[in-house]
Motif scaffolding. Structure first.
Motif, short mmCIF file in Angstrom:
data_model
loop_
_atom_site.label_atom_id
_atom_site.label_comp_id
_atom_site.label_asym_id
_atom_site.label_seq_id
_atom_site.Cartn_x
_atom_site.Cartn_y
_atom_site.Cartn_z
N ARG A 184 55.60 4.00 33.45
CA ARG A 184 55.58 4.24 34.91
C ARG A 184 54.27 4.88 35.31
O ARG A 184 53.67 4.53 36.34
N ALA A 185 53.81 5.84 34.54
CA ALA A 185 52.54 6.51 34.86
C ALA A 185 51.38 5.52 34.77
O ALA A 185 50.48 5.54 35.63
N VAL A 186 51.40 4.67 33.75
CA VAL A 186 50.33 3.67 33.62
C VAL A 186 50.34 2.72 34.81
O VAL A 186 49.29 2.39 35.37
N THR A 187 51.53 2.29 35.20
CA THR A 187 51.65 1.38 36.34
C THR A 187 51.12 2.03 37.59
O THR A 187 50.40 1.40 38.39
N ASN A 188 51.46 3.30 37.79
CA ASN A 188 50.97 4.01 38.96
C ASN A 188 49.46 4.11 38.95
O ASN A 188 48.80 3.89 39.97
N GLN A 189 48.91 4.47 37.82
CA GLN A 189 47.46 4.60 37.72
C GLN A 189 46.76 3.29 38.06
O GLN A 189 45.83 3.26 38.88
N LEU A 190 47.22 2.22 37.43
CA LEU A 190 46.57 0.93 37.66
C LEU A 190 46.78 0.47 39.10
O LEU A 190 45.86 -0.09 39.72
N SER B 95 61.34 -1.18 33.97
CA SER B 95 60.66 0.08 34.34
C SER B 95 59.32 -0.21 34.98
O SER B 95 58.94 0.42 35.97
N VAL B 96 58.60 -1.18 34.42
CA VAL B 96 57.27 -1.51 34.97
C VAL B 96 57.42 -2.13 36.36
O VAL B 96 56.70 -1.77 37.29
N LYS B 97 58.40 -3.01 36.51
CA LYS B 97 58.57 -3.67 37.81
C LYS B 97 59.03 -2.69 38.88
O LYS B 97 58.60 -2.75 40.03
N SER B 98 59.91 -1.77 38.51
CA SER B 98 60.38 -0.79 39.50
C SER B 98 59.22 0.09 39.95
O SER B 98 59.15 0.48 41.12
N ALA B 99 58.30 0.40 39.03
CA ALA B 99 57.12 1.16 39.43
C ALA B 99 56.21 0.31 40.30
O ALA B 99 55.60 0.80 41.25
N ALA B 100 56.13 -0.97 39.99
CA ALA B 100 55.26 -1.87 40.77
C ALA B 100 55.79 -2.06 42.18
O ALA B 100 55.02 -2.20 43.13
N TYR B 101 57.12 -2.07 42.34
CA TYR B 101 57.70 -2.24 43.67
C TYR B 101 57.27 -1.14 44.63
O TYR B 101 57.27 -1.32 45.83
N LYS B 102 56.96 0.04 44.05
CA LYS B 102 56.56 1.16 44.91
C LYS B 102 55.28 0.84 45.67
O LYS B 102 55.03 1.35 46.76
N HIS C 136 40.24 12.97 34.94
CA HIS C 136 41.62 13.15 35.37
C HIS C 136 42.55 13.12 34.16
O HIS C 136 42.14 12.71 33.07
N LEU C 137 43.77 13.52 34.42
CA LEU C 137 44.77 13.45 33.36
C LEU C 137 45.15 11.99 33.12
O LEU C 137 45.21 11.20 34.06
N ASP C 138 45.37 11.67 31.84
CA ASP C 138 45.76 10.28 31.56
C ASP C 138 47.28 10.13 31.73
O ASP C 138 48.00 11.10 31.97
N ALA C 139 47.72 8.90 31.61
CA ALA C 139 49.13 8.58 31.85
C ALA C 139 50.03 9.30 30.87
O ALA C 139 51.16 9.69 31.20
N ASP C 140 49.54 9.50 29.65
CA ASP C 140 50.35 10.18 28.64
C ASP C 140 50.60 11.63 29.05
O ASP C 140 51.74 12.11 28.96
N GLU C 141 49.56 12.30 29.52
CA GLU C 141 49.72 13.69 29.94
C GLU C 141 50.60 13.79 31.18
O GLU C 141 51.46 14.68 31.29
N ILE C 142 50.39 12.88 32.12
CA ILE C 142 51.19 12.93 33.35
C ILE C 142 52.67 12.67 33.04
O ILE C 142 53.55 13.37 33.54
N VAL D 90 55.83 9.18 39.46
CA VAL D 90 56.55 9.10 38.18
C VAL D 90 57.85 9.88 38.26
O VAL D 90 58.90 9.42 37.79
N ILE D 91 57.82 11.05 38.86
CA ILE D 91 59.03 11.86 39.00
C ILE D 91 60.05 11.13 39.86
O ILE D 91 61.25 11.09 39.54
#
Lengths: 321, 371
Positions: free
Chosen positions: A149-155, A94-101, B30-36, B69-70
């Motif tokens: 995925r959200a964490v990966t996107n944020q970072l 899941s992390v790698k697929s998000a990273a590929y983006k 901003h919203l954190d990853a948990d909220e998103i 994410v979606i």
């Protein structure tokens, strides 16, 4: 813990005990290991927006938490090596697929994924010697894979913006120059008005500007949900199917809402143009049609310029690297 | 799914999206990853959800993360959405496989295939039974033929041993006695039949050598008897001799098919076959009598008639249809309704079905006599 939460502590403890029993693998955790995290989540997502929430709402909230994901994360936070092995084994994809983006190639994606795992693991330790990383921000309300995925996107976005500030300024400038040249060569001619009459060209440009500003105001006047729906579809390119799933309704409902949003925007734009510029209905329809069509032509030219800039960027990078 | 959009507003909004949204609100946080992530999965509590919608509607950064994410969620398989994917996948694969086997669709196909196989087995069994039954009937038929033929030969021998004039009379008497044993022959005038039998008796007498040679009623003897009859027909296929030949064919057959007194050593199978054969022979006898009547009195197809069938020309002579291409070649006698008849070429059967009575046809250099 707030006073409200302290009143609900017995309810929270009971619900946490039920959560542990629900888990397929509780990782040997006790109520005391999880209760603090769950209480923080209750405060953040329930009591903050609904201070009058009662025992039933609290029980419902805790019962909806992902028991296995939450136990896994807390076990990792407690230094359980087996739990760390499981989380990397099960969620590395899941992390790698998000990273590929964000990455251009496989190696960059793996580097990004490794840095994300390091961020998650954290380099700091608390007084008890446990590592403090971003894992502590996971509440268990959503799935662990979605959170990763959200964490990966944020970072990734943060890293990308840092790199962009350091490297890509000149390229942006070059892009702007090319875009201006393209606009300049166009001389404002459109498909609809092919004449060289300066007055007509000026009127057309003014009409476009008025319409665009009215459009922006109409968008801002929408309800938050309608505005978000419209932006996810038009600005972010999401499919109606995915948007509907996010909002929790059927795709047909999403399409009806979108059509309603279009109608609301049109009504708002027309009323603003009538009110601010004194246009009649015929003028409004004509200018809207002309603006929509001319924007389409300009978009095509802008797209060609964008491709050219992209290739130039690639050539420069390969030469530098 | 096609939606009727306002095309102009649609184009304007797309352009607005490409050129950048209106200056987004500047958010301190901003919203954190948990909220998103929980919003992307529609898992946010209602109160928090409203707040998040307001933020997403105006914050490009958070909305971009939400969009990513979606998009990733829609691309990833559901199996990766759990903290216990390994064990669950194994269980799911196994149960899914078995569930797949037992799905209604597969069950329907399976039952249909079983029904087809069962029907095929039943059909094969029926066909085999019919074939074996016909074979048994044919065997019983030949056995019964051999017994009356023996009696016919004996009576012919008796008739032949007398003086010519008296022999004729005796043969008449003998044959009449034999015929009298046939209780089913009630329609023919006995005198005419007796007259014909007199001729038959002479013909049978000519076949005396077969009897004197030790006619035992075996299949081989029956075959020789038939072949000699066929040869006589071929040599003199005219008038009364031919008619007599027909009658000779018919009469012994009729006699053979007559319900003779039950032989003391007949087993149950032969008796059953005999009963069935009796019915069949009754039909044959009636047909033969009809053919004979037709040959004598041209009420049906008279002699000299011509028919064109399947590109062949058939001439009727003495109650027999002859292929114009037939040149007295040896013929193979086949009776209608027998397995041998069914094994004939369809062209031969077509001709035989369109012509009544005995048909002699030349088919692919082979001559058949269809009776």
């Amino acid at each position: 813990m707030s006073s409200i939460a302290s009143k609900l502590k017995p309810t929270i403890d009971e619900a946490v005990a039920r959560l542990i029993s629900r888990a397929g693998n509780s990782r040997g955790l006790k109520v005391s290991d999880i209760a603090l995290r769950v209480t923080a989540s209750v405060e953040k997502y329930l009591l903050r927006d609904l201070p009058e929430a009662g025992h039933a709402e609290v029980i419902e909230f805790i019962d909806s938490l992902r028991a296995d994901d939450l136990c896994l994360i807390i076990a990792c936070e407690n230094g359980n090596e087996e739990a760390w092995g499981d989380i990397v084994l099960n969620f590395d994809s899941s992390v790698k697929s998000a990273a590929y983006k964000f990455a251009k190639n496989k190696e960059d994606a793996e580097d990004l994924a490794s840095s994300i795992w390091a961020e998650l693991h954290g380099l700091k330790t608390d007084e008890a010697g446990n590592t403090k990383g971003k894992l502590s921000y996971y509440s268990g309300k959503g799935s662990l894979a979605g959170w990763l995925r959200a964490v990966t996107n944020q970072l990734a976005i943060d890293q990308f913006r840092k790199m962009k500030r350091l490297v890509q300024t000149e390229d942006d400038r070059e892009f702007e120059i090319l875009a201006q040249d393209s606009a300049g060569k166009n001389d404002g001619h459109t498909v609809v008005t092919a004449t060289a009459n300066p007055e007509e060209i000026y009127d057309t440009a003014e009409a476009e500007s008025d319409i665009v500003s009215a459009l922006h105001e109409a968008i801002e006047a929408l309800e938050a949900e309608d505005r978000l729906l419209m932006k996810l579809y038009y600005f972010d390119g999401l499919k109606l199917k995915d948007i509907a799933a996010t909002f929790g309704f059927h795709e047909a409902t999403a399409s009806r809402k979108l059509v309603r949003v279009q109608s609301a925007i049109r009504s708002s734009v027309e009323s603003r143009l009538k009110e601010l510029h004194g246009w009649n209905e015929a003028e409004i329809n004509r200018h809207l049609a002309e603006t929509a069509e001319s924007l389409g032509v300009n978009l095509e030219q802008m797209f060609k310029a964008l491709i050219t800039v992209f290739f130039v960027q690639e050539i420069i990078r390969s030469a530098v690297l | 799914m096609e939606i009727e959009f306002d095309k102009e507003i649609d184009a304007l909004l797309k352009k607005a999206g490409k050129s950048g949204a209106p200056a987004a609100s500047v958010f301190d946080s901003h919203l954190d990853a948990d909220e998103i992530s929980m919003f992307a999965e529609n898992a946010a509590p209602e109160a928090a959800r409203t707040r998040m919608i307001g933020h997403f509607a105006d914050c490009d950064r958070c909305r971009t993360i939400l969009t990513n994410v979606i998009a990733l969620k829609s691309e990833s398989p559901a199996a990766t959405e759990s903290a216990l994917p390994v064990a669950e996948e194994i269980v799911d694969e196994g149960s899914g496989r078995f569930v797949g086997w037992l799905s209604p669709r597969n069950l329907a196909f399976g039952f249909g295939a079983l029904a087809l196989m069962f029907s095929a087995f039943i059909g094969i069994g029926l066909i085999r039974n019919m074939s074996s039954g016909e074979t048994q009937l044919a065997q019983a038929d030949e056995k019964e033929i051999s017994q009356p033929a023996t009696r016919a030969m004996d009576s012919a021998a008796n008739a032949n041993s007398a003086e010519p004039a008296a022999g004729d009379t005796d043969s008449e008497n003998a044959n009449a006695e034999a015929l009298a044993m046939d209780s089913d022959i009630t329609s023919e005038p006995p005198l005419e039949l007796a007259k014909n039998e007199a001729v038959t008796g002479k013909d049978v007498a000519r076949r005396q050598p077969a009897a004197s040679e030790g006619f035992s009623g075996s299949r081989a003897d029956i075959g020789r008897l038939r072949d000699s009859k066929i040869e006589r027909e071929e040599q003199a296929p005219s008038g009364e001799a031919a008619d007599a030949a027909v009658l000779t064919d018919a009469a012994p057959v009729a006699k053979a098919s007559a319900p003779a007194p039950p032989a003391p050593k007949t087993d149950s199978l032969t008796m059953r076959a005999g009963v069935e054969k009796k019915k069949e022979d009754d039909e044959v006898r009636l047909a033969a009598n009809k053919a004979a009547a037709t040959a004598e009195s041209p009420a049906g197809e008279p002699s000299g008639s011509k028919r064109q069938i399947s590109g062949k020309t058939f001439n009727r002579r003495n109650g027999v249809w002859y292929d114009s291409a037939y040149r007295s070649q040896p013929t193979t006698t086949v009776r209608r309704g027998t397995p041998e008849y069914r094994s004939l070429d369809s062209g031969v059967r077509t001709i035989a079905e369109q012509l009544s009575g005995t048909v002699v046809v030349l088919w692919k250099t082979k001559a058949y006599k269809i009776q």
